[in-house]
Design a protein around this motif. Structure first.
Motif, PDB file in Angstrom:
ATOM      1  N   SER A 304       0.821  -1.211  -0.067  1.00  0.00           N
ATOM      2  CA  SER A 304      -0.045   0.078  -0.026  1.00  0.00           C
ATOM      3  C   SER A 304       0.995   1.254   0.103  1.00  0.00           C
ATOM      4  N   GLY A 305       0.444   2.402  -0.431  1.00  0.00           N
ATOM      5  CA  GLY A 305       1.064   3.725  -0.555  1.00  0.00           C
ATOM      6  C   GLY A 305       0.184   4.718  -0.150  1.00  0.00           C
ATOM      7  N   LYS A 306       0.435   5.673   0.070  1.00  0.00           N
ATOM      8  CA  LYS A 306      -0.418   6.865   0.599  1.00  0.00           C
ATOM      9  C   LYS A 306       0.464   8.256  -0.011  1.00  0.00           C
ATOM     10  N   LEU A 307      -0.343   8.988  -0.633  1.00  0.00           N
ATOM     11  CA  LEU A 307      -0.007  10.522  -0.959  1.00  0.00           C
ATOM     12  C   LEU A 307      -1.041  11.590  -0.255  1.00  0.00           C
ATOM     13  N   ALA A 308      -0.560  12.524   0.393  1.00  0.00           N
ATOM     14  CA  ALA A 308      -1.184  13.456   1.081  1.00  0.00           C
ATOM     15  C   ALA A 308      -0.885  14.718   0.638  1.00  0.00           C
TER      16      ALA A 308
END
Length: 546
Positions: A304-308
């Protein structure tokens, strides 16, 4: 130089500033690299980066219902009410509960608008094969979310339909207590059998209609996209240039932000440092989008990855802007007079903290400026007072020499030399003060802190005109008194024109913001007191104090 000439000089100076600003825009040099529009499919921007790891084609439009049919969620905090559409997770409406509407003070100000006055929304999406964009229909985690007592943040979660190859995406929007800053993020779970490295875009889509404008004759403030990078600083882009495909701004950078600016309010995306692309498009005949495209770090299969990305949407309160992103306070644009206007606002804000009222702060700033320029003003008024005492002698010279202008000029020069009077002595002090007066004009006209700020009695909002025109009439009366205190021009026609100036400018000031008129009233009153004292001393044969 008297107050009438000061006003004429101010008008002339404003004209020069506007001409210079227009010339700069017309002849603005190209910035390399530049972009005029980021092409995309059906309003979805396309990254222009070539050779980027995992770069993929723009997806086709996923099937989605019309925006009016999409469910919506309402998020409430102590300072705003946001309406989020299931289509794309767009923030389609944003009410600022601490700021009233321009036309109706009983209603909240609406920044993002779904068609009541403007079409204006904050949109985001992913660019990749089958990944959700701002046209995808998400599933809302809730239809209402409110900030509860003891909580500092509230989050709305939206889930996109899984892609055909098993990629799951969730969009999260988080609002904070007492803040106009939010965070929009994507959580991506790669259920496919191959690594992915998509791009994400964060944009504002808005019609080209200008936002509310300040009072005054022909005063127009900027409405449109703006970009900032450390290398090129603040760059405004007009809707007209976007439509004509002439917009010039930095396309790629390792820092910076994208914003949509209007009078008093702003919305901006400020990603953390790293590779990014800026873009601006014309979506339709009167709809534009502008924003930033970011690469999403590669996500391996099963990971999984996240970009904010932080979002600011609210008033141009400079303390809030400075804390949001470097250079974001530049959206409060004073132009080439920033070097003077910024310290003036700092002083004005300091006086406001001292008094708790912006009206009294304006009065104290006016007094402070008058004190700083007292020696220059005294020299100017002394010169005018001496010229006034020479009036009868100049009139006799005019009668004596008749139409012989050469002899008349020579006699006048001799008189000035004997009496040690410089006929231009009143000009230079005023010219030095003009940039300060213009800078203060833009401060009082542009800062949101003045919006809705009362002074006393009938003045309930210093950013709009006096509802009963009392201040403009007082300003006109003080201007007339100054006219009578000044030496009359030798030319009868010029003298009549000058006597009409207080009436003309009173009429103009009827529509100016009350805060600006208050400044002129106080400045005129102080000028009258100073000029009267110097005139009295000169008439008595005394020497005015320096």
């Amino acid at each position: 130089m008297d107050n009438r000439r000061l006003i004429l000089l101010l008008v002339f100076s404003f004209s020069l500033v506007m001409l210079w600003d227009g010339w700069q825009k017309h002849n603005q040099p190209k910035v390399a690299p530049t972009v005029t529009a980021a092409g995309g499919t059906a309003g979805v921007p396309t990254p222009t980066t070539t050779g980027a790891p995992g770069a993929v084609a723009v997806p086709g439009q996923p099937a989605a219902p019309a925006p009016v049919a999409a469910p919506k969620a309402i998020i409430r905090t102590d300072v705003l009410v946001a309406e989020v559409s299931a289509q794309g997770g767009d923030i389609v409406r944003l009410e600022l509960t601490k700021h009233h509407a321009s036309e109706d003070r009983t209603r909240n100000y609406v920044l993002f608008d779904n068609g009541e006055k403007h079409n204006y929304a904050a949109q985001t999406g992913l660019i990749g094969n089958g990944l959700p964009n701002h046209k995808t229909l998400f599933t809302l985690g809730a239809t209402e979310a409110a900030l509860k007592d003891g909580e500092n943040a509230v989050t709305l979660r939206l889930d996109a339909p899984p892609t055909a190859d098993g990629i799951k995406v969730a969009k999260l929007i988080t609002f904070n207590r007492g803040s106009y800053q939010a965070e929009v993020s994507y959580e991506i779970t790669n259920g496919s059998g191959a690594p992915i490295a998509p791009h994400a875009y964060f944009q504002f889509t808005r019609d080209g209609k200008p936002a509310e404008q300040p009072g005054g004759f022909g005063v127009q403030t900027f409405t449109g996209p703006a970009f900032y990078t450390e290398a090129e600083k603040y760059q405004k882009v007009s809707f007209d240039d976007i439509a004509a495909k002439k917009a010039k701004f930095v396309a790629k950078a390792a820092d910076g932000w994208a914003a949509m600016v209007q009078h008093y309010f702003v919305a901006g995306w400020a990603p953390a440092a790293g590779e990014r692309e800026f873009f601006a498009n014309q979506v339709s005949s009167d709809l534009y989008s502008a924003g930033v495209i970011l690469p999403v770090p590669a996500i391996a299969p099963g990971q999984s990855g996240k970009l904010a990305v932080p979002l600011y949407a609210g008033p141009q309160e400079q303390s809030r802007l400075e804390s949001f992103a470097k250079g974001f306070d530049l959206v409060v644009d004073y132009g080439w007079l920033t070097i003077i206007a910024a310290p003036l606002f700092w002083v004005l804000e300091w006086f406001h903290k001292l008094t708790g009222n912006w009206g009294w702060a304006i009065i104290l700033v006016t007094i402070a400026l008058k004190a700083v320029f007292f020696p220059l003003s005294a020299a100017s008024y002394k010169s005018m007072a001496k010229m006034k005492t020479l009036g009868p002698r100049l009139q006799r010279m005019k009668e004596q020499y008749g139409d012989d202008k050469m002899k008349m000029q020579q006699a006048m020069m001799d008189l000035y030399k004997r009496e040690k009077v410089n006929p231009l002595g009143g000009c230079l002090p005023i010219l030095i003060q003009i940039p300060v007066f213009i800078a203060l004009y833009w401060v009082l006209l542009g800062v949101v802190e003045m919006r809705g700020a009362p002074w006393l009695g009938w003045i309930h909002d210093l950013s709009v005109k006096d509802p009963y025109y009392i201040l403009p009439l007082i300003m006109g009366a003080t201007s007339f008194i100054q006219t009578k205190l000044n030496p009359a021009p030798p030319d009868p026609i010029q003298a009549k024109v000058m006597m009409m100036m207080p009436i003309l400018f009173t009429f103009m000031f009827l529509w100016f913001p009350a805060g600006l008129v208050l400044y002129w009233v106080v400045n005129n009153t102080l000028s009258i007191a100073q000029q009267w004292q110097i005139n009295r001393m000169i008439d008595a044969g005394g020497k005015a104090s320096e």
